[in-house]
Design a protein around this motif. Structure first.
Motif, PDB file in Angstrom:
ATOM      1  N   ALA A 409       0.704  -1.212  -0.156  1.00 38.95           N
ATOM      2  CA  ALA A 409       0.007   0.087  -0.118  1.00 38.95           C
ATOM      3  C   ALA A 409       0.893   1.438  -0.062  1.00 38.95           C
ATOM      4  CB  ALA A 409      -0.963  -0.025   1.240  1.00 38.95           C
ATOM      5  N   ILE A 410       0.884   2.019  -0.996  1.00 36.10           N
ATOM      6  CA  ILE A 410       1.493   3.116  -1.290  1.00 36.10           C
ATOM      7  C   ILE A 410       0.560   4.498  -1.379  1.00 36.10           C
ATOM      8  CG2 ILE A 410       3.294   4.334  -2.660  1.00 36.10           C
ATOM      9  CD1 ILE A 410       4.280   1.614  -3.458  1.00 36.10           C
ATOM     10  N   THR A 411       1.047   5.354  -0.735  1.00 40.11           N
ATOM     11  CA  THR A 411       0.176   6.754  -0.872  1.00 40.11           C
ATOM     12  C   THR A 411       1.189   7.894  -1.313  1.00 40.11           C
ATOM     13  OG1 THR A 411       0.552   7.479   1.403  1.00 40.11           O
ATOM     14  CG2 THR A 411      -1.427   6.375   1.110  1.00 40.11           C
ATOM     15  N   THR A 412       0.862   8.656  -2.279  1.00 39.52           N
ATOM     16  CA  THR A 412       1.695   9.772  -2.689  1.00 39.52           C
ATOM     17  C   THR A 412       0.971  11.012  -2.697  1.00 39.52           C
ATOM     18  OG1 THR A 412       0.678   9.607  -4.969  1.00 39.52           O
ATOM     19  CG2 THR A 412       2.384   7.925  -4.540  1.00 39.52           C
ATOM     20  N   SER A 416       4.391  12.681  -6.937  1.00 37.70           N
ATOM     21  CA  SER A 416       5.341  11.523  -6.510  1.00 37.70           C
ATOM     22  C   SER A 416       4.750  10.437  -7.359  1.00 37.70           C
ATOM     23  CB  SER A 416       5.563  11.403  -5.141  1.00 37.70           C
ATOM     24  OG  SER A 416       6.323  12.497  -4.656  1.00 37.70           O
ATOM     25  N   THR A 417       5.306   9.282  -7.779  1.00 37.00           N
ATOM     26  CA  THR A 417       4.840   8.067  -8.037  1.00 37.00           C
ATOM     27  C   THR A 417       4.897   6.855  -7.185  1.00 37.00           C
ATOM     28  OG1 THR A 417       5.721   8.686 -10.434  1.00 37.00           O
ATOM     29  CG2 THR A 417       5.237   6.482  -9.985  1.00 37.00           C
ATOM     30  N   GLY A 418       3.634   6.119  -7.261  1.00 39.01           N
ATOM     31  CA  GLY A 418       3.555   4.865  -6.205  1.00 39.01           C
ATOM     32  C   GLY A 418       4.546   3.964  -6.727  1.00 39.01           C
ATOM     33  N   ILE A 419       4.181   3.189  -7.828  1.00 37.04           N
ATOM     34  CA  ILE A 419       5.271   1.953  -8.444  1.00 37.04           C
ATOM     35  C   ILE A 419       5.586   2.260  -9.883  1.00 37.04           C
ATOM     36  CG2 ILE A 419       5.302  -0.401  -8.708  1.00 37.04           C
ATOM     37  CD1 ILE A 419       3.184  -0.696  -6.546  1.00 37.04           C
ATOM     38  N   SER A 420       6.728   2.044 -10.261  1.00 40.93           N
ATOM     39  CA  SER A 420       6.959   2.056 -11.680  1.00 40.93           C
ATOM     40  C   SER A 420       8.002   0.771 -12.188  1.00 40.93           C
ATOM     41  CB  SER A 420       8.179   3.202 -11.782  1.00 40.93           C
ATOM     42  OG  SER A 420       8.408   3.462 -13.022  1.00 40.93           O
ATOM     43  N   VAL A 421       7.389   0.311 -13.078  1.00 36.71           N
ATOM     44  CA  VAL A 421       8.068  -1.136 -13.676  1.00 36.71           C
ATOM     45  C   VAL A 421       8.451  -0.988 -14.826  1.00 36.71           C
ATOM     46  CG1 VAL A 421       7.566  -3.779 -13.579  1.00 36.71           C
ATOM     47  CG2 VAL A 421       6.588  -2.659 -11.873  1.00 36.71           C
ATOM     48  N   LYS A 422       9.700  -0.916 -15.373  1.00 35.94           N
ATOM     49  CA  LYS A 422      10.176  -0.844 -16.587  1.00 35.94           C
ATOM     50  C   LYS A 422       9.805  -2.417 -17.475  1.00 35.94           C
ATOM     51  CE  LYS A 422      13.436   1.410 -18.050  1.00 35.94           C
ATOM     52  NZ  LYS A 422      14.862   1.864 -18.276  1.00 35.94           N
ATOM     53  N   GLY A 423       9.843  -3.323 -16.591  1.00 32.79           N
ATOM     54  CA  GLY A 423       9.767  -4.602 -17.492  1.00 32.79           C
ATOM     55  C   GLY A 423       8.402  -5.123 -17.292  1.00 32.79           C
ATOM     56  N   THR A 431      -2.410  -8.023  -2.687  1.00 28.63           N
ATOM     57  CA  THR A 431      -3.234  -6.809  -2.560  1.00 28.63           C
ATOM     58  C   THR A 431      -2.058  -5.829  -3.063  1.00 28.63           C
ATOM     59  OG1 THR A 431      -4.927  -7.366  -1.388  1.00 28.63           O
ATOM     60  CG2 THR A 431      -4.666  -5.039  -1.801  1.00 28.63           C
ATOM     61  N   VAL A 432      -2.122  -4.945  -3.960  1.00 25.00           N
ATOM     62  CA  VAL A 432      -1.305  -3.928  -4.336  1.00 25.00           C
ATOM     63  C   VAL A 432      -2.135  -2.516  -4.690  1.00 25.00           C
ATOM     64  CG1 VAL A 432       0.597  -3.196  -5.801  1.00 25.00           C
ATOM     65  CG2 VAL A 432       0.500  -5.557  -5.369  1.00 25.00           C
ATOM     66  N   THR A 433      -1.913  -1.597  -3.911  1.00 24.80           N
ATOM     67  CA  THR A 433      -2.659  -0.281  -3.992  1.00 24.80           C
ATOM     68  C   THR A 433      -1.701   1.090  -4.147  1.00 24.80           C
ATOM     69  OG1 THR A 433      -3.334  -0.103  -1.674  1.00 24.80           O
ATOM     70  CG2 THR A 433      -5.068  -1.356  -3.062  1.00 24.80           C
ATOM     71  N   GLY A 436      -5.173   4.185  -2.884  1.00 27.46           N
ATOM     72  CA  GLY A 436      -6.257   3.524  -2.408  1.00 27.46           C
ATOM     73  C   GLY A 436      -6.946   2.580  -3.476  1.00 27.46           C
ATOM     74  N   LYS A 437      -6.218   2.730  -4.752  1.00 23.33           N
ATOM     75  CA  LYS A 437      -6.674   2.176  -5.985  1.00 23.33           C
ATOM     76  C   LYS A 437      -5.579   1.049  -6.184  1.00 23.33           C
ATOM     77  CE  LYS A 437      -8.624   6.449  -7.528  1.00 23.33           C
ATOM     78  NZ  LYS A 437      -8.696   7.276  -8.818  1.00 23.33           N
TER      79      LYS A 437
END
Length: 441
Positions: A409-412, A416-423, A431-433, A436-437
């Protein structure tokens, strides 16, 4: 093993008889360790069905690790080193005088051990503002810290261990122990351990590095489940540094950090809080690690190879610009425990799975993240670092990220950015939010 089991069963018979009358203190001895336990009821002393472990007052012990169990507190023969301001005294028992010699120069003590088959116990106590301890030898040994405080006033570390073997350091219960070097130190740590370090004991250890690292371990560094409080107060370079500079892939097991317990706090470092160098790995099984990353471009926990998290708690406070809470240069396997933190530095990252391709880098083509049960709560609010347009992020994977279990669970705020995946991002459970989304890459 059979003999030890018979001894413990016989001891248990007498012990349970005593406990039937009143609570009984007993001592479990392993090497130079004696854990004192107050047994309050006979039912709190039980054996496993295979007779390989015994559980006493809720703690389980391997019977093969126990040398003896006694009612009386055991006394161990030791080399006693005591500092008193600008002077020091060393008491060497007669039985050890053929294999241990000491040189004393004011508060600076040098021990030379010639033993090749006998583990020696050293006890350290007292204080000096111009003192140090150097131990040379070729065999493993144990240190009991009994309230020692050393500030080195010369070009040596405050604690300088050159044996290249397993060194067990126990902070005795209720004691505070401190080591600090100065800018003249030509070694790489206020506490320098050439070999393997195993830390235990319910005392407190404080280390300050004024020349380079605070705690420098040439090979692996393990904090055992019985470890108390370890505080890295400040360091000119890394707070804790594992590795001797070897860049051979087969040395990766030597450059390890293993945390099974303890409350470890690292602050005020001008490089990384914890650095597992040169193919180094970090294995977190328990305990609490508090990482305060205030240096620009610094890292809280950096592993050149892999981070394995199976339990415990990591708390991140990342305030430095373009800094990182946790970085792993090949992969992170997060199977248990929890990670919590606030990421407020501009362009900072909570976790970074880094892919490197330069021929000068130790580990190439990594950047993978595997989430299989660790629970993560992060706040990323640092915004953009204007010099290179880096954005503050909770988690950044330069390669693939897979989630099968656990909660992230990450709030920003502040762009700022919560999660960044290049691959490739793949989620089959958990659960990944972000704010809240549910997260989708």
């Amino acid at each position: 093993m059979v003999s030890m089991m018979k001894n413990i069963l016989l001891f248990a018979f007498f012990l349970l008889s005593a406990v039937s009358l009143h609570a009984q203190k007993i001592y479990l001895c392993e090497g130079f360790d004696a854990d004192d336990i107050t047994l309050t009821d006979p039912s709190n002393f039980t054996f496993s069905s295979d007779q390989k472990t015994v559980t006493i007052e809720g703690t389980t012990y391997n019977i093969s690790d126990i040398d003896s169990i006694t009612f009386a507190e055991p006394q161990f023969e030791s080399v006693d080193i005591v500092w008193n301001g600008s002077s020091a005294t060393v008491n060497i028992p007669a039985s050890l005088q053929k294999v241990v010699t000491a040189n004393i120069n004011g508060g600076h003590v040098t021990i030379i051990s010639s033993t090749t088959d006998q583990e020696i116990l050293y006890t350290l106590s007292g204080s000096s503002s111009n003192g140090s301890l150097t131990i040379n030898g070729n065999y493993k040994f144990t240190m009991h810290l009994k309230g020692v405080s050393l500030t080195s006033g010369n070009a040596l570390p405050a604690l300088n261990i050159l044996c290249g073997k397993r060194i067990e350091m126990k902070m005795m219960k209720g004691t505070t122990n401190s080591f600090e070097d100065n800018a003249m130190n030509t070694s790489k740590g206020a506490v320098y351990i050439k070999g393997h370090l195993e830390v235990k004991g319910k005392g407190t250890l404080n280390v300050t590095g004024k020349s380079s690292h605070a705690l420098k371990v040439g090979e692996y560094c393990q904090f055992k489940s019985s470890t108390g409080d370890v505080n890295i107060l400040s360091a000119v370079s890394d707070g804790i540094h594992c590795g001797d500079g070897s860049k051979l892939a087969e040395d990766y097991e030597d450059n390890r950090l293993i945390v099974n317990g303890g409350n470890i706090t690292v602050s005020n470092c001008k490089s990384d809080c914890i650095d597992c160098d040169d193919y180094g790995t970090a294995i977190i099984n328990g305990g609490t690690i508090n990482l305060n990353v205030s240096q620009s471009d610094g890292t809280g926990l950096k592993a050149d190879s892999i981070v394995y998290m199976n339990g415990g708690t990591i708390n991140l406070n990342v305030t430095g610009n373009i800094s990182e809470g946790i970085r792993y240069c090949y992969a992170g396997y997060f199977d248990g425990g929890s990670i919590n933190g606030t990421i407020t530095g501009k362009g900072a990252r909570g976790l970074k799975a880094k892919k490197t391709t330069s021929a000068t880098d130790t580990v190439l083509n990594g950047g993978y993240s595997y989430w299989n049960g660790t629970n993560v709560t992060l706040s990323a609010t640092g915004g953009t670092y204007t010099a290179d347009a880096s954005k503050c992020m909770g988690i950044r994977s330069d390669n693939n990220m897979t989630v099968t279990a656990g909660t992230i669970a990450i709030t920003t705020s502040n762009s700022s950015t919560g999660i960044s995946v290049k691959g490739t991002y793949k989620q089959t459970g958990g659960t990944v939010t972000v704010d809240g989304k549910a997260f989708t890459n």
